[in-house]
Motif scaffolding. Structure first.
Motif, mmCIF file in Angstrom:
data_model
loop_
_atom_site.group_PDB
_atom_site.id
_atom_site.type_symbol
_atom_site.label_atom_id
_atom_site.label_comp_id
_atom_site.label_asym_id
_atom_site.label_seq_id
_atom_site.Cartn_x
_atom_site.Cartn_y
_atom_site.Cartn_z
ATOM 1 N N PHE A 1 23.177 18.438 148.667
ATOM 2 C CA PHE A 1 21.748 18.353 148.380
ATOM 3 C C PHE A 1 21.469 18.884 146.977
ATOM 4 C CE2 PHE A 1 17.271 18.538 149.030
ATOM 5 C CZ PHE A 1 16.844 19.735 148.469
ATOM 6 N N VAL A 2 20.591 18.182 146.254
ATOM 7 C CA VAL A 2 20.216 18.602 144.905
ATOM 8 C C VAL A 2 18.755 19.026 144.844
ATOM 9 C CG1 VAL A 2 19.979 17.867 142.500
ATOM 10 C CG2 VAL A 2 21.962 17.115 143.848
ATOM 11 N N ALA A 3 17.873 18.139 145.273
ATOM 12 C CA ALA A 3 16.441 18.427 145.196
ATOM 13 C C ALA A 3 15.689 17.459 146.100
ATOM 14 C CB ALA A 3 15.934 18.297 143.760
ATOM 15 N N SER A 4 14.481 17.872 146.515
ATOM 16 C CA SER A 4 13.643 16.995 147.328
ATOM 17 C C SER A 4 12.181 17.180 146.974
ATOM 18 C CB SER A 4 13.858 17.265 148.818
ATOM 19 O OG SER A 4 13.392 18.560 149.157
ATOM 20 N N ILE A 5 11.395 16.185 147.327
ATOM 21 C CA ILE A 5 9.959 16.236 147.096
ATOM 22 C C ILE A 5 9.249 15.534 148.241
ATOM 23 C CG2 ILE A 5 9.975 14.125 145.672
ATOM 24 C CD1 ILE A 5 7.765 15.504 143.954
ATOM 25 N N ARG A 6 8.182 16.147 148.731
ATOM 26 C CA ARG A 6 7.355 15.491 149.733
ATOM 27 C C ARG A 6 6.304 14.659 149.001
ATOM 28 N NH1 ARG A 6 6.343 18.880 155.147
ATOM 29 N NH2 ARG A 6 5.027 17.061 155.448
ATOM 30 N N TRP A 7 6.203 13.387 149.400
ATOM 31 C CA TRP A 7 5.311 12.503 148.663
ATOM 32 C C TRP A 7 3.874 12.992 148.722
ATOM 33 C CZ3 TRP A 7 7.349 8.831 145.688
ATOM 34 C CH2 TRP A 7 6.458 8.018 145.009
ATOM 35 N N SER A 8 3.447 13.411 149.910
ATOM 36 C CA SER A 8 2.089 13.924 150.039
ATOM 37 C C SER A 8 2.085 15.405 149.700
ATOM 38 C CB SER A 8 1.594 13.712 151.461
ATOM 39 O OG SER A 8 0.295 14.244 151.619
ATOM 40 N N GLY A 9 1.386 15.765 148.669
ATOM 41 C CA GLY A 9 1.318 17.161 148.258
ATOM 42 C C GLY A 9 2.293 17.536 147.169
ATOM 43 N N GLY A 10 3.411 16.857 147.096
ATOM 44 C CA GLY A 10 4.361 17.077 146.010
ATOM 45 C C GLY A 10 5.172 18.342 146.079
ATOM 46 N N SER A 11 5.260 18.978 147.245
ATOM 47 C CA SER A 11 6.063 20.197 147.322
ATOM 48 C C SER A 11 7.535 19.871 147.104
ATOM 49 C CB SER A 11 5.869 20.897 148.659
ATOM 50 O OG SER A 11 6.278 20.080 149.718
ATOM 51 N N THR A 12 8.228 20.760 146.423
ATOM 52 C CA THR A 12 9.613 20.510 146.027
ATOM 53 C C THR A 12 10.553 21.596 146.538
ATOM 54 O OG1 THR A 12 9.264 21.669 143.932
ATOM 55 C CG2 THR A 12 8.906 19.283 143.941
ATOM 56 N N ASP A 13 11.828 21.242 146.548
ATOM 57 C CA ASP A 13 12.877 22.171 146.947
ATOM 58 C C ASP A 13 14.110 21.847 146.112
ATOM 59 O OD1 ASP A 13 14.751 22.916 149.988
ATOM 60 O OD2 ASP A 13 14.156 24.220 148.322
ATOM 61 N N TYR A 14 14.863 22.888 145.765
ATOM 62 C CA TYR A 14 16.028 22.697 144.901
ATOM 63 C C TYR A 14 17.237 23.468 145.420
ATOM 64 C CZ TYR A 14 12.727 20.977 141.412
ATOM 65 O OH TYR A 14 11.759 20.252 140.739
ATOM 66 N N ALA A 15 18.411 22.932 145.151
ATOM 67 C CA ALA A 15 19.634 23.686 145.374
ATOM 68 C C ALA A 15 19.714 24.800 144.330
ATOM 69 C CB ALA A 15 20.849 22.770 145.248
ATOM 70 N N ASN A 16 20.284 25.923 144.716
ATOM 71 C CA ASN A 16 20.377 27.055 143.779
ATOM 72 C C ASN A 16 21.131 26.677 142.508
ATOM 73 O OD1 ASN A 16 18.958 28.826 145.409
ATOM 74 N ND2 ASN A 16 20.788 29.534 146.476
ATOM 75 N N SER A 17 22.089 25.782 142.644
ATOM 76 C CA SER A 17 22.930 25.422 141.507
ATOM 77 C C SER A 17 22.190 24.661 140.411
ATOM 78 C CB SER A 17 24.122 24.589 141.977
ATOM 79 O OG SER A 17 23.673 23.417 142.635
ATOM 80 N N VAL A 18 20.999 24.124 140.727
ATOM 81 C CA VAL A 18 20.269 23.333 139.734
ATOM 82 C C VAL A 18 18.901 23.916 139.409
ATOM 83 C CG1 VAL A 18 21.462 21.251 140.524
ATOM 84 C CG2 VAL A 18 19.141 21.746 141.346
ATOM 85 N N LYS A 19 18.502 24.980 140.091
ATOM 86 C CA LYS A 19 17.192 25.580 139.837
ATOM 87 C C LYS A 19 17.070 26.005 138.381
ATOM 88 C CE LYS A 19 15.794 27.356 144.344
ATOM 89 N NZ LYS A 19 15.649 28.559 145.208
ATOM 90 N N GLY A 20 15.938 25.668 137.792
ATOM 91 C CA GLY A 20 15.702 26.025 136.401
ATOM 92 C C GLY A 20 16.241 25.005 135.413
ATOM 93 N N ARG A 21 17.074 24.073 135.888
ATOM 94 C CA ARG A 21 17.641 23.049 135.005
ATOM 95 C C ARG A 21 17.167 21.649 135.371
ATOM 96 N NH1 ARG A 21 22.973 22.076 134.957
ATOM 97 N NH2 ARG A 21 23.295 22.666 137.144
ATOM 98 N N PHE A 22 16.999 21.383 136.662
ATOM 99 C CA PHE A 22 16.589 20.065 137.141
ATOM 100 C C PHE A 22 15.155 20.127 137.638
ATOM 101 C CE2 PHE A 22 21.036 18.333 138.531
ATOM 102 C CZ PHE A 22 21.547 18.662 137.290
ATOM 103 N N THR A 23 14.449 19.011 137.468
ATOM 104 C CA THR A 23 13.085 18.902 137.963
ATOM 105 C C THR A 23 12.911 17.565 138.662
ATOM 106 O OG1 THR A 23 12.231 20.253 136.138
ATOM 107 C CG2 THR A 23 10.638 18.948 137.385
#
Length: 119
Positions: free
Chosen positions: A47-69
């Motif tokens: 897993f790298v990252a996810s986004i909920r279409w409604s509301g736009g809440s996001t989640d990231y893997a620790n390995s990419v936090k701060g680098r990927f959006t």
């Protein structure tokens, strides 16, 4: 049913940036989450990252936090993964995936796009 098509992969030097795009076939995604995963040959999909279409809440893997959006464009029905400060260990096939928000597993997958980061 949702079909997903990725684009934007390629070869980049360490420290560089790439933006991946994912085009879902379905326009009304309010009850869906879209994610990016990656896989290296011989290893499990990660897993790298996810986004909920409604509301736009996001989640990231620790390995990419701060680098990927991860982001989405409602008007264009597109999902993006902006990858900055890339490292050789980010080299993988990147997959776009989708799931209903009432499920925990991703049912829909794209064909993948290769990202190679040279040192």
């Amino acid at each position: 049913q949702v079909q997903l098509v990725e684009s934007g992969g390629g070869l980049v030097q360490a420290g560089g940036s790439l933006r991946l795009s994912c085009a879902p076939s379905r326009r009304f995604l309010n009850n869906y989450a879209i994610a990016w995963f990656r896989q290296v040959p011989g290893k499990e999909r990660e897993f790298v990252a996810s986004i909920r279409w409604s509301g736009g809440s996001t989640d990231y893997a620790n390995s990419v936090k701060g680098r990927f959006t991860i982001s989405r464009d409602n008007a264009k029905t597109m999902v993006y993964l902006q990858m900055n400060s890339l490292k050789p260990e980010d080299t993988a096939v990147y997959y776009c995936a989708g799931r209903s928000i009432i499920k925990t597993t991703y049912d829909y997958w794209g064909q993948g796009t290769q990202v190679t980061v040279s040192s």
